[in-house]
Scaffold this active site. Structure first.
Site, mmCIF file in Angstrom:
data_model
loop_
_atom_site.group_PDB
_atom_site.id
_atom_site.type_symbol
_atom_site.label_atom_id
_atom_site.label_comp_id
_atom_site.label_asym_id
_atom_site.label_seq_id
_atom_site.Cartn_x
_atom_site.Cartn_y
_atom_site.Cartn_z
ATOM 1 N N MET A 1 0.972 -1.040 0.084
ATOM 2 C CA MET A 1 0.178 -0.018 -0.028
ATOM 3 C C MET A 1 0.756 1.069 -0.025
ATOM 4 S SD MET A 1 -3.022 -1.318 2.826
ATOM 5 C CE MET A 1 -1.867 -2.155 3.768
ATOM 6 N N GLN B 1 8.047 -4.950 -4.112
ATOM 7 C CA GLN B 1 6.768 -4.837 -5.326
ATOM 8 C C GLN B 1 7.664 -3.496 -5.956
ATOM 9 O OE1 GLN B 1 3.005 -2.753 -5.619
ATOM 10 N NE2 GLN B 1 2.102 -5.090 -6.055
ATOM 11 N N CYS C 1 -2.271 -1.313 -9.923
ATOM 12 C CA CYS C 1 -2.439 0.203 -9.519
ATOM 13 C C CYS C 1 -3.126 0.887 -10.435
ATOM 14 C CB CYS C 1 -1.129 0.558 -9.163
ATOM 15 S SG CYS C 1 -1.443 2.372 -8.385
ATOM 16 N N GLY D 1 -8.873 -8.442 -2.109
ATOM 17 C CA GLY D 1 -9.827 -7.511 -2.480
ATOM 18 C C GLY D 1 -11.165 -7.678 -1.573
ATOM 19 N N GLY D 2 -11.517 -6.806 -0.893
ATOM 20 C CA GLY D 2 -12.683 -6.779 -0.174
ATOM 21 C C GLY D 2 -12.800 -7.776 1.160
ATOM 22 N N GLY E 1 -5.386 -6.022 2.827
ATOM 23 C CA GLY E 1 -4.768 -4.629 2.725
ATOM 24 C C GLY E 1 -5.195 -3.614 3.990
#
Length: 341
Positions: A24, A76, A106, A218-219, A239
């Site tokens: 992040m 990353q 991204c 995700g989610g 995240g």
């Protein structure tokens, strides 16, 4: 910082991928990772995305520096030029990263203008060339993090084509954010929530490519949701849920890795972070750069609001040091009546 070259370690990082904390930007710096490692000894941590230009033409030490306690950590990278990516990977060889990950997810305008991130999903052969160049530059695992598609792409055909290309290039593992990225019309923040989640699409991809280690992102808002995904995937990646409520990471080693070690407790975490802050501040780091990652540690506890206020306000004052962390901890023992009720 550890400058000792890491061994390949593919088996150990493969185990760590069972649960990872997402990269992040502006959040998962080395101070954040030090905190997260206090909470989980087993999970794979990620750096922020670092551009190849920042490493090859900028201050590589500032961007690649690691605390020795952080391992295992994935680096990353953001880039789209195979030769430049290879140079960045070679520079990173002297740092103790467990794997090198290429950002193909991204959606920000800045990333698009640099022709990397999610827009690369439209160019699977270029991504494959990038993976090959990175693999030629290191014996560490080379992985990719992507979306299920971009804009009006057919998420079935295009994702299969993308995955096949990087598998042919020898990618070691794939992390899939189970949403499309809309490069036109949505902001990066909106892209994290508005495109609908499609876990089933990621499950189908893994069923089609069962030999490719694959993690879903995700989610996933809590550990129950994450655990449910392990019925379909090799690993899960959290995240913002992990960042905003970091104490959930204290449950990870027992729940996802079978650890029998005692769960880390908040007072011990505060003491360890204060010791770390003392060392860092002696080298010129401002305590608020460390304390900002600790704001969510007390979420759900009486006094949490005062805890956050002390760390976010008092830590920014001239001369502030690790004492603000103990001051914040003390607020939990003596919360205002309105919060304690």
């Amino acid at each position: 910082m550890s400058n000792t070259p890491a061994k390949s370690g593919k088996s150990s990082v493969s185990k760590a991928r069972r649960f990872s904390v997402a990269p992040m930007i502006d959040w998962t710096d080395r101070h954040c990772r030090f905190l997260h490692r206090l909470l989980t000894r087993e999970a794979l941590l990620f750096t922020e995305m670092v551009t190849t230009g920042a490493i090859v033409h900028g201050d590589a030490e500032r961007h690649l520096r690691l605390n020795s306690e952080e391992a295992p950590v994935a680096l990353q990278l953001g880039g789209s030029e195979p030769a430049e990516l290879a140079k960045a990977v070679r520079i990173a060889e002297s740092y103790n990263y467990a794997e090198i990950n290429l950002n193909v997810g991204c959606p920000s305008d800045r990333v698009q203008s640099g022709k990397f991130g999610a827009c690369l999903m439209a160019e699977p052969q270029l991504v494959a060339d990038c993976v090959r160049a990175m693999r030629d530059a290191t014996d560490r695992p080379v992985t990719v993090k992507c979306r299920i598609g971009i804009d009006d792409q057919d998420a079935e055909e295009s994702l299969d084509r993308f995955a096949d290309a990087i598998v042919d290039a020898g990618v070691d593992a794939l992390y899939v954010h189970a949403r499309k990225a809309w490069l036109k019309g949505l902001s990066p923040k909106e892209n994290r929530t508005i495109p609908p989640l499609n876990y089933d699409r990621v499950h189908r991809l893994h069923q089609r490519l069962p030999e490719l280690p694959m993690m879903i992102n995700g989610g996933l808002e809590n550990l129950d949701m994450a655990a449910a995904e392990l019925a379909h995937m090799d690993g899960v990646m959290l995240g913002r849920a992990a960042y905003n409520t970091p104490m959930l990471l204290a449950e990870v080693d027992r729940r996802f890795f079978g650890s029998t070690a005692p769960k880390p407790e908040l007072p011990d975490i505060i003491r360890a972070m204060a010791d770390y802050a003392d060392r860092e501040c002696a080298s010129g780091t401002r305590v608020n750069n460390i304390a900002r990652h600790m704001l969510g540690l007390a979420n759900g506890l009486p006094g949490a609001r005062q805890f956050r206020q002390i760390l976010s306000v008092e830590a920014c004052k001239p001369g502030a040091d690790s004492a603000v962390m103990f001051q914040a901890l003390d607020a939990l023992s003596h919360p205002p009546l309105a919060e304690a009720s």
